[in-house]
Design an enzyme around this catalytic site. Structure first.
Site, PDB file in Angstrom:
ATOM      1  CB  ILE A  30      75.885 -40.110  32.062  1.00 49.84           C
ATOM      2  CG1 ILE A  30      77.142 -40.239  32.884  1.00 49.84           C
ATOM      3  CG2 ILE A  30      74.759 -40.937  32.660  1.00 49.84           C
ATOM      4  CD1 ILE A  30      77.021 -39.630  34.285  1.00 49.84           C
ATOM      5  CG  ASN A  35      61.403 -41.832  27.488  1.00 52.04           C
ATOM      6  OD1 ASN A  35      60.736 -42.444  26.661  1.00 52.04           O
ATOM      7  ND2 ASN A  35      62.649 -42.153  27.784  1.00 52.04           N
ATOM      8  CD  GLU A  55      65.780 -43.961  34.226  1.00 50.17           C
ATOM      9  OE1 GLU A  55      66.914 -43.438  34.168  1.00 50.17           O
ATOM     10  OE2 GLU A  55      65.544 -45.159  34.000  1.00 50.17           O
ATOM     11  CG  HIS A  63      65.612 -35.617  28.710  1.00 46.38           C
ATOM     12  ND1 HIS A  63      64.910 -35.521  29.891  1.00 46.38           N
ATOM     13  CD2 HIS A  63      65.746 -36.938  28.458  1.00 46.38           C
ATOM     14  CE1 HIS A  63      64.641 -36.737  30.338  1.00 46.38           C
ATOM     15  NE2 HIS A  63      65.120 -37.615  29.477  1.00 46.38           N
ATOM     16  CG  HIS A  84      66.688 -39.805  24.901  1.00 43.90           C
ATOM     17  ND1 HIS A  84      67.641 -40.360  25.725  1.00 43.90           N
ATOM     18  CD2 HIS A  84      65.612 -39.578  25.691  1.00 43.90           C
ATOM     19  CE1 HIS A  84      67.153 -40.481  26.946  1.00 43.90           C
ATOM     20  NE2 HIS A  84      65.921 -40.018  26.969  1.00 43.90           N
TER      21      HIS A  84
HETATM   22  P1  5GP Z   1      64.832 -40.558  30.536  1.00 47.96           P
HETATM   23  O1  5GP Z   1      64.648 -41.973  30.988  1.00 47.96           O
HETATM   24  O2  5GP Z   1      64.416 -39.578  31.601  1.00 47.96           O
HETATM   25  O3  5GP Z   1      64.197 -40.275  29.202  1.00 47.96           O
HETATM   26  O4  5GP Z   1      66.370 -40.382  30.248  1.00 47.96           O
HETATM   27  C1  5GP Z   1      67.264 -39.843  31.160  1.00 47.96           C
HETATM   28  C2  5GP Z   1      68.633 -39.996  30.548  1.00 47.96           C
HETATM   29  O5  5GP Z   1      69.518 -39.160  31.277  1.00 47.96           O
HETATM   30  C3  5GP Z   1      69.196 -41.413  30.628  1.00 47.96           C
HETATM   31  O6  5GP Z   1      69.491 -41.868  29.308  1.00 47.96           O
HETATM   32  C4  5GP Z   1      70.446 -41.257  31.498  1.00 47.96           C
HETATM   33  O7  5GP Z   1      71.511 -42.069  31.065  1.00 47.96           O
HETATM   34  C5  5GP Z   1      70.771 -39.781  31.380  1.00 47.96           C
HETATM   35  N1  5GP Z   1      71.411 -39.203  32.548  1.00 47.96           N
HETATM   36  C6  5GP Z   1      71.041 -39.366  33.850  1.00 47.96           C
HETATM   37  N2  5GP Z   1      71.850 -38.663  34.660  1.00 47.96           N
HETATM   38  C7  5GP Z   1      72.749 -38.034  33.855  1.00 47.96           C
HETATM   39  C8  5GP Z   1      73.850 -37.169  34.112  1.00 47.96           C
HETATM   40  O8  5GP Z   1      74.175 -36.821  35.252  1.00 47.96           O
HETATM   41  N3  5GP Z   1      74.558 -36.708  33.031  1.00 47.96           N
HETATM   42  C9  5GP Z   1      74.224 -37.070  31.767  1.00 47.96           C
HETATM   43  N4  5GP Z   1      74.978 -36.576  30.779  1.00 47.96           N
HETATM   44  N5  5GP Z   1      73.188 -37.896  31.482  1.00 47.96           N
HETATM   45  C10 5GP Z   1      72.465 -38.373  32.505  1.00 47.96           C
END
Ligand code: 5GP
Ligand code: ZN
Length: 113
Positions: free
Chosen positions: A30, A86, A94, A99, A101
């Site tokens: 997003i 992560n 987060e 997941h 990336h």
């Molecule tokens: P993390 O910091 O956990 O590795 O990455 C979480 C990722 O999820 C972030 O890059 C953030 O932009 C993405 N993200 C968070 N909420 C949503 C959402 O509701 N939809 C999508 N498509 N991505 C999300």
């Protein structure tokens, strides 16, 4: 359960799903950090790599191979891409649903911060 990625996997939210199969789902981040920024998640809710175990070896393999599929769909197989997962607090994970990336589409900064 309030997990945003589970909702995306289950098709309960808006969002562009690029691919989905028995094991994984891939969709656009997003808040993209690169021209192509795709997240690949297991359909099953697992918190992080730490929740993977040998009985999940097919899922783990599919997660990694889905990176190639996503890169092909995004047209970045030849130009290259970065793959990040992560895991836990120090990484600033987060969303507590595993997941991967996939980032590409333009030259990235050198090195890992
Ligand atoms: P993390 O910091 O956990 O590795 O990455 C979480 C990722 O999820 C972030 O890059 C953030 O932009 C993405 N993200 C968070 N909420 C949503 C959402 O509701 N939809 C999508 N498509 N991505 C999300
Ligand atoms: Zn989840």
């Amino acid at each position: 359960m309030e997990c945003i990625f589970c909702k995306i996997v289950d098709g309960k939210t808006e969002g562009e799903v690029l691919l989905q199969d028995k094991y994984v789902c891939a969709f656009r981040d997003i808040n993209p950090a690169a021209p192509s920024h795709i997240l690949i998640v297991p359909n099953e809710h697992l918190t992080s790599i730490e929740a993977l175990s040998p009985d999940k070896i097919k899922l783990a393999g599919r997660l990694l191979l889905a990176v190639k599929d996503v890169a092909r769909l995004e047209g970045i197989s030849q130009t290259g891409y970065r793959v990040i997962t992560n895991t836990g607090a120090d990484s600033h994970q987060e969303v507590q649903h595993l997941h991967i990336h996939v980032l590409g589409g333009a030259p990235m900064k050198h090195g890992l911060g």
